[in-house]
Design a protein around this motif. Structure first.
Motif, short mmCIF file in Angstrom:
data_model
loop_
_atom_site.label_atom_id
_atom_site.label_comp_id
_atom_site.label_asym_id
_atom_site.label_seq_id
_atom_site.Cartn_x
_atom_site.Cartn_y
_atom_site.Cartn_z
N THR A 44 0.79 -2.51 6.62
CA THR A 44 0.87 -1.49 5.58
C THR A 44 0.35 -2.08 4.27
O THR A 44 0.04 -3.27 4.19
CB THR A 44 2.31 -0.95 5.42
OG1 THR A 44 2.28 0.24 4.62
CG2 THR A 44 3.25 -1.97 4.81
N SER A 45 0.25 -1.22 3.26
CA SER A 45 -0.16 -1.65 1.93
C SER A 45 0.97 -1.20 1.01
O SER A 45 1.02 -0.05 0.60
CB SER A 45 -1.48 -0.96 1.58
OG SER A 45 -1.80 -1.13 0.23
N ALA A 46 1.90 -2.11 0.75
CA ALA A 46 3.18 -1.74 0.13
C ALA A 46 3.06 -1.61 -1.39
O ALA A 46 3.75 -2.29 -2.15
CB ALA A 46 4.27 -2.73 0.53
N ASP A 47 2.17 -0.73 -1.81
CA ASP A 47 1.97 -0.48 -3.24
C ASP A 47 1.97 1.02 -3.49
O ASP A 47 1.26 1.51 -4.36
CB ASP A 47 0.63 -1.09 -3.70
CG ASP A 47 -0.57 -0.54 -2.95
OD1 ASP A 47 -0.38 0.26 -2.00
OD2 ASP A 47 -1.71 -0.89 -3.30
N TYR A 48 2.75 1.78 -2.68
CA TYR A 48 2.61 3.22 -2.71
C TYR A 48 3.97 3.92 -2.60
O TYR A 48 4.24 4.62 -1.61
CB TYR A 48 1.67 3.64 -1.57
CG TYR A 48 0.63 4.67 -1.95
CD1 TYR A 48 -0.19 4.48 -3.05
CD2 TYR A 48 0.45 5.83 -1.19
CE1 TYR A 48 -1.16 5.41 -3.38
CE2 TYR A 48 -0.51 6.77 -1.53
CZ TYR A 48 -1.32 6.55 -2.62
OH TYR A 48 -2.29 7.47 -2.97
N ALA A 49 4.80 3.75 -3.60
CA ALA A 49 6.10 4.43 -3.62
C ALA A 49 5.86 5.93 -3.74
O ALA A 49 4.96 6.33 -4.47
CB ALA A 49 6.93 3.94 -4.81
N ASN A 179 -5.48 -2.69 -5.40
CA ASN A 179 -4.03 -2.53 -5.50
C ASN A 179 -3.66 -1.42 -6.49
O ASN A 179 -4.15 -1.38 -7.61
CB ASN A 179 -3.41 -3.87 -5.93
CG ASN A 179 -1.91 -3.82 -5.93
OD1 ASN A 179 -1.29 -3.23 -6.80
ND2 ASN A 179 -1.31 -4.43 -4.92
N VAL A 180 -2.76 -0.54 -6.05
CA VAL A 180 -2.41 0.62 -6.87
C VAL A 180 -1.65 0.23 -8.14
O VAL A 180 -1.82 0.84 -9.19
CB VAL A 180 -1.59 1.64 -6.03
CG1 VAL A 180 -1.05 2.76 -6.90
CG2 VAL A 180 -2.46 2.22 -4.93
N ASN A 181 -0.83 -0.83 -8.06
CA ASN A 181 -0.11 -1.24 -9.27
C ASN A 181 -1.09 -1.71 -10.35
O ASN A 181 -0.91 -1.41 -11.53
CB ASN A 181 0.89 -2.35 -8.93
CG ASN A 181 1.96 -1.86 -7.98
OD1 ASN A 181 2.45 -0.73 -8.11
ND2 ASN A 181 2.31 -2.66 -7.00
N1 ARG Z 1 -3.54 9.06 1.37
C1 ARG Z 1 -4.64 8.27 0.93
C2 ARG Z 1 -5.56 7.94 2.08
O1 ARG Z 1 -5.27 8.24 3.21
C3 ARG Z 1 -4.21 7.02 0.19
C4 ARG Z 1 -3.24 6.14 0.91
C5 ARG Z 1 -2.94 4.84 0.19
N2 ARG Z 1 -1.85 4.16 0.82
C6 ARG Z 1 -1.27 3.03 0.40
N3 ARG Z 1 -0.27 2.57 1.08
N4 ARG Z 1 -1.69 2.41 -0.68
O2 ARG Z 1 -6.61 7.39 1.91
#
Ligand code: ARG
Length: 271
Positions: A44-49, A179-181
């Motif tokens: 997973t990419s744990a930057d997505y609350a 990274n989303v943060n």
């Molecule tokens: N929903 C979007 C996609 O499917 C973004 C998902 C990003 N997820 C994350 N864990 N950073 O592309």
């Protein structure tokens, strides 16, 4: 004498067959297949609350969220222990193909492009439509999608939100980050003008940071459903069990409680 030999032969053969039936050579691939026992690794990419994010639980760094709760349920239903590998979103499917994890849950929507490199489960959730987040002080500047022309608009690399900037925001200058943060920090420190996020994630940031606001005047269309992803053509045979768990958590209300729990934990999200 011949009879005895024939009998002995039959016995030996019967034993050999029985042994064949029981023996299951235990290779690494088998121990992560859909048989009970052993471990299964979530990528997973744990930057997505509120879907997947880090919190400090009694001083201990923990990955939580509604997707993570679903992953624990998938592992439990397979009789396996869950390990979590936190990776960059734009690498998840490649790293899974290389064997770094067994399945991916990361608020990842179904798309044709992804289906060329991986296989996916039945949908387990559909988020609110994507939203644009800006500094609250600048909110008045944005009344239509054209107002983003010439503006620096951020999105996470490899996401459907990055595609929205390229396809639907004419003249916007994309600022893609892994990274989303980091992306949101860029917005807070005025290094970009706006960020496109999945709806629930955007709302989470707008609620927890009073410098930020959602551009409600500019809607971005429908969200696609989130799915669980496995390696292309499911070589480990995980999808039947994953789909069973999804059907169960949708029918018995567990998915709703995973989401409620994640929403309440998201306020503790680490940045
Ligand atoms: N929903 C979007 C996609 O499917 C973004 C998902 C990003 N997820 C994350 N864990 N950073 O592309």
């Amino acid at each position: 004498m011949k009879k005895i030999i024939a009998l002995l032969l039959a016995l030996v053969m019967a034993l050999a067959f029985a042994a064949c039936g029981n023996s299951s050579p235990s290779t690494a691939a088998d121990s992560s297949a859909a048989e009970a026992g052993g471990k299964i690794i979530l990528g997973t990419s744990a930057d997505y609350a509120p879907f997947e994010f880090h919190i400090l639980d009694n001083g201990e760094d923990k990955i939580v969220g509604s997707d993570v709760a679903l992953a624990y349920q998938i592992a439990a239903d397979m009789g396996k222990e869950l390990d979590i590998a936190d990776m960059n979103f734009d690498n998840l499917l490649t790293l899974m193909a290389q064997g770094n994890c067994d399945f991916v849950i990361a608020a990842m929507e179904q798309s044709e492009e992804r289906l060329q490199n991986a296989s996916c489960s039945d949908p387990y959730y559909t988020d609110l439509p994507a939203m644009i987040v800006v500094k609250k002080d600048n909110l008045d500047q944005y009344k239509s999608i054209e107002d983003f022309s010439g503006k620096v608009v951020g999105a996470q690399s490899g996401t459907t939100k990055a595609d929205i900037i390229t396809n639907d925001m004419p003249g916007a200058v994309p600022n893609l980050m892994t990274n989303v943060n980091d992306l949101v920090n860029n917005l807070v420190y005025d290094k970009c003008d706006a960020v496109v996020l999945d709806g629930a994630v955007a709302m989470q940031y707008a609620q927890t940071n009073d410098q930020l606001a959602i551009v409600e005047a500019v809607p971005l269309g429908e969200a696609l459903p989130y799915c669980v992803w496995v390696a292309k053509d499911d070589p480990k045979g995980l999808l039947p069990s994953i789909n069973e768990t999804i059907a169960k958590v949708l029918a018995d209300g567990s998915m709703d409680s995973f989401i409620a729990e994640a929403d309440s934990l998201a306020d503790q999200a680490l940045e």
